[in-house]
Design a protein around this motif. Structure first.
Motif, PDB file in Angstrom:
ATOM      1  N   LYS A  17     -70.489 -66.112 -30.946  1.00  0.00           N
ATOM      2  CA  LYS A  17     -71.022 -64.969 -31.681  1.00  0.00           C
ATOM      3  C   LYS A  17     -72.359 -65.360 -32.303  1.00  0.00           C
ATOM      4  O   LYS A  17     -72.503 -66.462 -32.822  1.00  0.00           O
ATOM      5  N   VAL A  18     -73.295 -64.442 -32.235  1.00  0.00           N
ATOM      6  CA  VAL A  18     -74.657 -64.713 -32.695  1.00  0.00           C
ATOM      7  C   VAL A  18     -75.078 -63.650 -33.695  1.00  0.00           C
ATOM      8  O   VAL A  18     -74.817 -62.460 -33.487  1.00  0.00           O
ATOM      9  N   ARG A  19     -75.731 -64.093 -34.768  1.00  0.00           N
ATOM     10  CA  ARG A  19     -76.309 -63.127 -35.700  1.00  0.00           C
ATOM     11  C   ARG A  19     -77.540 -63.736 -36.362  1.00  0.00           C
ATOM     12  O   ARG A  19     -77.731 -64.949 -36.342  1.00  0.00           O
ATOM     13  N   ASN A  73     -77.365 -58.466 -28.352  1.00  0.00           N
ATOM     14  CA  ASN A  73     -76.092 -58.814 -27.726  1.00  0.00           C
ATOM     15  C   ASN A  73     -75.449 -59.901 -28.576  1.00  0.00           C
ATOM     16  O   ASN A  73     -75.769 -61.077 -28.432  1.00  0.00           O
ATOM     17  N   GLY A  74     -74.567 -59.493 -29.480  1.00  0.00           N
ATOM     18  CA  GLY A  74     -73.992 -60.412 -30.450  1.00  0.00           C
ATOM     19  C   GLY A  74     -72.876 -61.289 -29.925  1.00  0.00           C
ATOM     20  O   GLY A  74     -72.443 -62.219 -30.613  1.00  0.00           O
ATOM     21  N   GLU A  75     -72.410 -60.988 -28.714  1.00  0.00           N
ATOM     22  CA  GLU A  75     -71.359 -61.831 -28.119  1.00  0.00           C
ATOM     23  C   GLU A  75     -71.762 -62.182 -26.690  1.00  0.00           C
ATOM     24  O   GLU A  75     -71.150 -61.709 -25.725  1.00  0.00           O
ATOM     25  N   ARG A  97     -75.516 -69.906 -23.544  1.00  0.00           N
ATOM     26  CA  ARG A  97     -75.369 -70.777 -24.716  1.00  0.00           C
ATOM     27  C   ARG A  97     -76.585 -71.678 -24.918  1.00  0.00           C
ATOM     28  O   ARG A  97     -77.090 -71.829 -26.036  1.00  0.00           O
ATOM     29  N   GLU A 151     -71.747 -68.995 -33.834  1.00  0.00           N
ATOM     30  CA  GLU A 151     -70.380 -69.392 -34.131  1.00  0.00           C
ATOM     31  C   GLU A 151     -69.516 -69.255 -32.870  1.00  0.00           C
ATOM     32  O   GLU A 151     -69.751 -68.369 -32.060  1.00  0.00           O
ATOM     33  N   ASP A 152     -68.524 -70.095 -32.758  1.00  0.00           N
ATOM     34  CA  ASP A 152     -67.595 -70.000 -31.621  1.00  0.00           C
ATOM     35  C   ASP A 152     -66.427 -69.098 -31.962  1.00  0.00           C
ATOM     36  O   ASP A 152     -66.160 -68.814 -33.114  1.00  0.00           O
TER      37      ASP A 152
END
Ligand code: SF4
Length: 64
Positions: free
Chosen positions: A2-4, A37-39, A45, A63-64
């Motif tokens: 997850k990315v933010r 695209n948050g996931e 990666r 985060e994973d």
């Protein structure tokens, strides 16, 4: 994964993340980065982590 971007208002607008991984990061009309695209897929990666490492504001959270 997850990315933010947090906090988003600390973005410096240099566009490094959007250059590194345009599938996940774009620059908005105000010149600030947004996550589109948050996931993202695992195949992104390396590019996402590279963007996080290079972000001068250190606001890209992975985060994973
Ligand atoms: S790399 Fe960091 S400071 Fe630069 S545009 Fe992306 S989020 Fe903003």
């Amino acid at each position: 994964m997850k990315v933010r971007i947090d906090p988003p208002d600390e973005c410096m607008g240099d566009g490094i993340c959007a250059d590194e991984c345009p599938q996940v990061f774009e620059m908005d009309d105000e010149g600030l980065a947004v996550v589109v695209n948050g996931e993202p897929d695992e195949s992104l990666r390396e590019a996402v982590e590279s963007a996080a490492e290079e972000c001068p504001a250190e606001i890209i959270i992975v985060e994973d």
